[in-house]
Design a protein around this motif. Structure first.
Motif, mmCIF file in Angstrom:
data_model
loop_
_atom_site.group_PDB
_atom_site.id
_atom_site.type_symbol
_atom_site.label_atom_id
_atom_site.label_comp_id
_atom_site.label_asym_id
_atom_site.label_seq_id
_atom_site.Cartn_x
_atom_site.Cartn_y
_atom_site.Cartn_z
ATOM 1 N N TRP A 87 0.835 -1.205 0.000
ATOM 2 C CA TRP A 87 0.000 0.000 0.000
ATOM 3 C C TRP A 87 0.873 1.260 0.000
ATOM 4 C CZ3 TRP A 87 -4.700 0.132 -1.523
ATOM 5 C CH2 TRP A 87 -5.579 -0.931 -1.289
ATOM 6 N N HIS A 88 2.117 1.127 0.450
ATOM 7 C CA HIS A 88 3.024 2.277 0.512
ATOM 8 C C HIS A 88 3.867 2.412 -0.754
ATOM 9 C CE1 HIS A 88 5.310 -1.262 1.718
ATOM 10 N NE2 HIS A 88 6.395 -0.632 1.309
ATOM 11 N N THR B 34 -7.524 -2.670 -3.901
ATOM 12 C CA THR B 34 -6.987 -1.509 -4.604
ATOM 13 C C THR B 34 -8.044 -0.697 -5.340
ATOM 14 O OG1 THR B 34 -4.841 -2.597 -4.842
ATOM 15 C CG2 THR B 34 -5.312 -0.795 -6.360
ATOM 16 N N GLU C 69 -10.145 8.392 -2.236
ATOM 17 C CA GLU C 69 -9.297 8.121 -1.079
ATOM 18 C C GLU C 69 -10.052 8.354 0.222
ATOM 19 O OE1 GLU C 69 -5.693 7.062 -0.816
ATOM 20 O OE2 GLU C 69 -6.781 6.224 -2.508
ATOM 21 N N ARG D 273 -12.000 5.277 0.932
ATOM 22 C CA ARG D 273 -11.117 4.172 1.330
ATOM 23 C C ARG D 273 -10.632 4.345 2.765
ATOM 24 N NH1 ARG D 273 -9.125 5.624 -3.826
ATOM 25 N NH2 ARG D 273 -10.197 4.359 -5.377
ATOM 26 N N CYS D 274 -10.416 5.575 3.165
ATOM 27 C CA CYS D 274 -10.016 5.815 4.557
ATOM 28 C C CYS D 274 -11.159 5.490 5.512
ATOM 29 C CB CYS D 274 -9.574 7.260 4.729
ATOM 30 S SG CYS D 274 -7.965 7.633 4.008
ATOM 31 N N ARG E 217 -7.004 0.337 3.375
ATOM 32 C CA ARG E 217 -5.553 0.133 3.349
ATOM 33 C C ARG E 217 -5.052 -0.728 4.500
ATOM 34 N NH1 ARG E 217 -2.768 3.165 -0.307
ATOM 35 N NH2 ARG E 217 -3.995 4.729 -1.424
ATOM 36 N N THR E 218 -5.792 -0.786 5.584
ATOM 37 C CA THR E 218 -5.348 -1.596 6.723
ATOM 38 C C THR E 218 -6.056 -2.938 6.813
ATOM 39 O OG1 THR E 218 -6.959 -0.462 8.151
ATOM 40 C CG2 THR E 218 -4.716 0.424 8.088
ATOM 41 N N SER F 219 -3.251 -5.173 -1.086
ATOM 42 C CA SER F 219 -3.067 -4.387 -2.302
ATOM 43 C C SER F 219 -2.887 -5.309 -3.504
ATOM 44 C CB SER F 219 -1.848 -3.478 -2.155
ATOM 45 O OG SER F 219 -1.463 -2.953 -3.411
#
Length: 542
Positions: A125-126, A440, A446, A449-450, A455-456, A460
């Protein structure tokens, strides 16, 4: 709600027909919360067959005597037929598939449950944060800065937390710019072209309205863009609407940049279809490709009538215009349509592929998709809710991302040595954009998604595709780095139907995969003998 409440019949005996060339499978059909499984039984030689229910685009059922048939038309354009023993079992399984394949809740989708071996949550993800691209820009110029003015998504819900903006413009001015642009999408950097010192920007339309409103901060931002480029640089506003459509937008509060308010900037109109006309073109193309009984003349007539290749031509032409402005004329180019989330991203991403050799590597292309489509706010959840077979036609659906992938495929066909990736990566992105075990492409921004903790709590796609066992399928064995821009031919007679996608399930199976493996073997043998392929400035076109 429990998944078990939607499963009326858990299992039944069935026969699966996967296409004209694939042998049928017989066994026990099982319905789970996210999958349809067919187990051939302990004595069978074939493996377990598995279908992610989210891939189902439409379902048809019919019964006859004491059995029934379910036809599944999938988002990846497959058509599957299930012959099931028992009328009641057929109807119950059909209702279960209909309910489970259309769940709207993001957090109940399969990516939140998918835990593959060898991958850890948080991996990859990073890989492509905005900060990474900004570091590259900062090495080339100090005229830009990374702003976190949108850190809480209050300024623009469809932008990421961090954006690259002119250094001379402070965050207060950016906030006022955002109020002057539809959806808050103020002009931000898309690409810095180091050789010319000029930039490619993207935004949404200005909210001039019938009163022809102005915004001093918005005008200041675009002046700062020219001031930060090479001395004497000029700018082009590339509007992806027709002049008439842009003029009509004023009635509902939209509009265009007035020439007097933005000195040094010239407006160009290059209309690109989006929304329902693009979706209808996609549907008609798939219908034409699926009709196996028609004559060649009739098929070619249907292919022309659907206008899909005309959309490919217009997209590539407009991208070439943007790339020419930046790369050949040394101008800054701002691209926008109305909302700035569809055709705008199509043009900016294709222009970068034309100009930027690093975007043509596997890692660079993944970064391009992440930065210019996912983080830039293309609403995948809305645009890819259905593919070409659904009977529902919500106004938000459009295959804009598929059109982008088709244009990239055309580039790869015309410049077979210049892209490090092949058709396999493009097909994978098409499939995962419409239905995926990875997170993804979930949600439409975004911010969403947050809120869903994507992302957690999900894996990905990039972590899956970058596994060593996947790389051979995705990598172009003929690739040789090409430092030059690649200028495609956009005449209709030079464009081709993407057979690897649109005829993928109709032609004999695995033909392209076998050919791909043979190319790999030839290249591997030549490298073993000490022969390396070379690329010239005028790369041959196939």
């Amino acid at each position: 709600m429990e998944f078990s409440e939607l499963i009326r019949t858990g299992r039944a005996q069935a026969k699966l027909l996967r296409g004209p060339e694939a042998p049928p499978l017989r066994g026990t059909l099982c319905v789970t919360g996210h999958h349809l499984l067919l187990s051939p039984g302990p004595q069978a030689t074939s493996d377990l067959w598995l279908l992610l229910l989210r891939r189902v685009d439409s379902i048809e059922k019919r019964v006859s005597g004491d059995s029934g048939t379910i036809t599944l038309r999938c988002k990846d354009l497959r058509v599957l037929q299930l012959d099931i023993e028992g009328v009641e079992a057929t109807l119950d399984i059909a209702r279960s598939i209909e309910a489970l394949s259309s769940l709207e809740s993001v957090i109940t989708s399969f990516p939140f449950f998918y835990r593959p071996k060898g991958l850890r949550l948080g991996d990859a993800w990073h890989f492509h944060p905005p900060e990474r691209y900004y570091k590259r820009v900062a090495r080339e110029t100090n005229a830009w800065r990374l702003s976190e003015v949108n850190g809480d998504f209050s300024l623009c819900p469809s932008y990421p937390r961090a954006v690259i903006v002119p250094r001379a413009v402070d965050d207060d001015a950016l906030a006022r710019c955002a109020r002057f642009r539809q959806g808050g999408r103020f002009p931000v950097l898309s690409y810095h072209h180091a050789p010319s010192g000029t930039v490619l920007l993207r935004s949404s339309q200005p909210l001039t309205g019938p009163q022809k409103r102005r915004c001093a901060e918005d005008e200041e931002l675009l002046r700062a863009v020219l001031a930060g480029a090479r001395p004497g640089a000029r700018g082009f506003v590339l509007d992806t609407r027709s002049a008439q459509a842009a003029k009509q937008a004023r009635v509902t509060g939209g509009g265009t940049e007035a020439k007097a308010a933005y000195p040094g900037w010239k407006r160009l109109h290059r209309p690109l279809e989006r929304g329902w006309p693009l979706q209808e073109s996609f549907v008609r193309l798939v219908e034409a490709c699926g009709d196996l009984e028609q004559s060649m003349d009739r098929w070619l007539s249907h292919l022309e009538a659907c206008h899909w290749l005309a959309h490919v031509k217009e997209a590539l032409s407009t991208a070439c215009l943007a790339a020419q402005g930046v790369g050949r004329e040394g101008a800054c180019v701002l691209v926008h349509g109305a909302e700035g989330m569809d055709s705008t991203l199509l043009v900016t991403s294709l222009a970068q592929l034309i100009l930027d050799p690093s975007s043509r590597t596997i890692a660079g292309f993944q970064e391009l998709v992440e930065r210019e489509w996912i983080q830039a706010g293309h609403p995948f959840q809305l645009r890819c809710a259905h593919s070409a077979f659904s009977h529902a036609r919500p106004k938000h659906e459009a295959p804009t991302f598929l059109l982008f992938l088709d244009c990239v495929w055309q580039l790869g066909r015309q410049f077979p040595l210049s892209l490090e990736f092949g058709e396999g990566l493009l097909l994978a992105l098409f499939e995962h954009a419409y239905a995926s075990p990875f997170g993804t492409f979930l949600c439409s921004s975004e911010k969403e998604r947050c809120l869903c903790e994507v992302r957690t709590r999900t894996h990905s796609l990039w972590s899956g595709l970058n596994q060593p066992k996947e790389q051979r399928k995705l990598r172009n064995p003929l690739y040789v780095p090409n430092p030059l821009a690649i200028w495609p031919s956009v005449e209709l007679q030079t464009l081709r139907l993407w057979q690897g996608l649109f005829l993928r399930w109709i032609r004999p199976p695995e033909s392209s995969e076998v050919a791909w493996e043979k190319v790999w073997q030839i290249v591997t043998d030549k490298k073993t003998e000490g022969c390396e392929p070379t690329v010239s400035a005028s790369e041959p076109q196939l």
